[in-house]
Design a protein around this motif. Sequence first.
Motif, mmCIF file in Angstrom:
data_model
loop_
_atom_site.group_PDB
_atom_site.id
_atom_site.type_symbol
_atom_site.label_atom_id
_atom_site.label_comp_id
_atom_site.label_asym_id
_atom_site.label_seq_id
_atom_site.Cartn_x
_atom_site.Cartn_y
_atom_site.Cartn_z
ATOM 1 N N ALA A 1 -2.844 -0.495 -5.924
ATOM 2 C CA ALA A 1 -4.296 -0.373 -6.077
ATOM 3 C C ALA A 1 -4.981 -1.711 -5.862
ATOM 4 O O ALA A 1 -6.072 -1.778 -5.278
ATOM 5 C CB ALA A 1 -4.627 0.180 -7.463
ATOM 6 N N ALA A 2 -4.359 -2.797 -6.323
ATOM 7 C CA ALA A 2 -4.948 -4.123 -6.114
ATOM 8 C C ALA A 2 -5.017 -4.467 -4.636
ATOM 9 O O ALA A 2 -6.025 -4.997 -4.148
ATOM 10 C CB ALA A 2 -4.139 -5.172 -6.871
ATOM 11 N N VAL A 3 -3.944 -4.153 -3.910
ATOM 12 C CA VAL A 3 -3.946 -4.425 -2.466
ATOM 13 C C VAL A 3 -4.957 -3.539 -1.760
ATOM 14 O O VAL A 3 -5.682 -3.973 -0.857
ATOM 15 C CB VAL A 3 -2.528 -4.220 -1.896
ATOM 16 N N LEU B 1 -8.888 -5.824 -10.539
ATOM 17 C CA LEU B 1 -7.531 -5.402 -10.199
ATOM 18 C C LEU B 1 -6.673 -6.554 -9.704
ATOM 19 O O LEU B 1 -5.450 -6.500 -9.799
ATOM 20 C CB LEU B 1 -7.580 -4.301 -9.133
ATOM 21 N N SER B 2 -7.288 -7.571 -9.164
ATOM 22 C CA SER B 2 -6.506 -8.684 -8.602
ATOM 23 C C SER B 2 -5.835 -9.532 -9.673
ATOM 24 O O SER B 2 -4.989 -10.363 -9.341
ATOM 25 C CB SER B 2 -7.412 -9.579 -7.752
ATOM 26 N N GLY C 1 -10.069 -2.710 1.179
ATOM 27 C CA GLY C 1 -11.096 -1.685 1.322
ATOM 28 C C GLY C 1 -10.554 -0.289 1.465
ATOM 29 O O GLY C 1 -11.259 0.608 1.943
ATOM 30 N N ASP C 2 -9.314 -0.075 1.073
ATOM 31 C CA ASP C 2 -8.705 1.251 1.156
ATOM 32 C C ASP C 2 -9.013 2.027 -0.118
ATOM 33 O O ASP C 2 -9.612 1.500 -1.065
ATOM 34 C CB ASP C 2 -7.197 1.119 1.349
ATOM 35 N N LEU D 1 0.819 -1.203 0.000
ATOM 36 C CA LEU D 1 0.000 0.000 0.000
ATOM 37 C C LEU D 1 0.855 1.256 0.000
ATOM 38 O O LEU D 1 0.475 2.292 -0.533
ATOM 39 C CB LEU D 1 -0.921 0.009 1.234
ATOM 40 N N TRP D 2 2.002 1.189 0.616
ATOM 41 C CA TRP D 2 2.908 2.325 0.681
ATOM 42 C C TRP D 2 4.273 1.894 0.160
ATOM 43 O O TRP D 2 5.196 1.657 0.929
ATOM 44 C CB TRP D 2 3.034 2.833 2.119
ATOM 45 N N PRO D 3 4.398 1.732 -1.141
ATOM 46 C CA PRO D 3 5.664 1.259 -1.691
ATOM 47 C C PRO D 3 6.777 2.248 -1.407
ATOM 48 O O PRO D 3 6.566 3.463 -1.416
ATOM 49 C CB PRO D 3 5.389 1.162 -3.198
#
Length: 267
Positions: free
Chosen positions: A131-133, A114-115, A138-139, A29-31
């Motif tokens: 975005a997939a994660v 997206l998955s 649910g973010d 989510l936060w690369p």
Amino acid sequence: MTTAVACAALAAAIGCAPPPRGVARFAALWPARRARHRSGPHLIGPVVAGALGGAALAGVGGALAGALVALVVRHRRAVHRAARLRDTAAEQLAAAVARITDELRAGSHPAAALSGIDADGPHARSVLAPAAVAARLGDGIVPALRRGGAGRPEIGGDVERIATAWILAERHGIPLADLLGRAHEDIRWRVRFASTVRAQLAGPRATAAVLTTLPVLGIGLGQLIGAHPIGVLRGGPLGQALLVIGVALLAAGSAWSERIIGSAVPR
């Protein structure tokens, strides 16, 4: 001693072990910001090699001229490599958007669409992974898309188009598949148009290359007829200064022509 070695090996194995799946999902989510490409070591080597080769052929002035030639060649290769990377990344992102659009039109949920990033290319996968994660957890998908494209300036505009399409779908209820379809067509058209323009500019590029090599051919012709221009350039401070000035003018002309031709290609 044996115990210490065993403990060190165990610590190294733990450090190299992959993180748990849950930690990896949250980390996506936060690369981490991509480290800026440090071109220092890659640039110093060719410049030093060019300077040494020029010094062996024409002394101090040859060293400066050789270093300048190496800089120009290195810059042109970097520009061409960046253009190929931009086109490849845009093509993969367009293919990924087309896949997501098809799945949405078939009735899939956006999170499920997206998955399926494992089927996409590596460039598209690196951009869409956050975005997939986020969709699974649910973010917010739009901030995750922008985080994924933050370190990819070559396709930052395309990622922003996708994020804008997602915002319009969430705020106004416009079918997401239609918006993403338009974004896919726009990205694909830009890539194809850029390829067409580059193909049509092959003639001007060849002309610029010929004009750049004409002074070098002139020096060779003068050497053949007995004028000895190489001896003039190698001997004395005036010849050394003329050599450096001439190479600098050639480099400036090459860079200017490349800038004019490259400005016609859409980004």
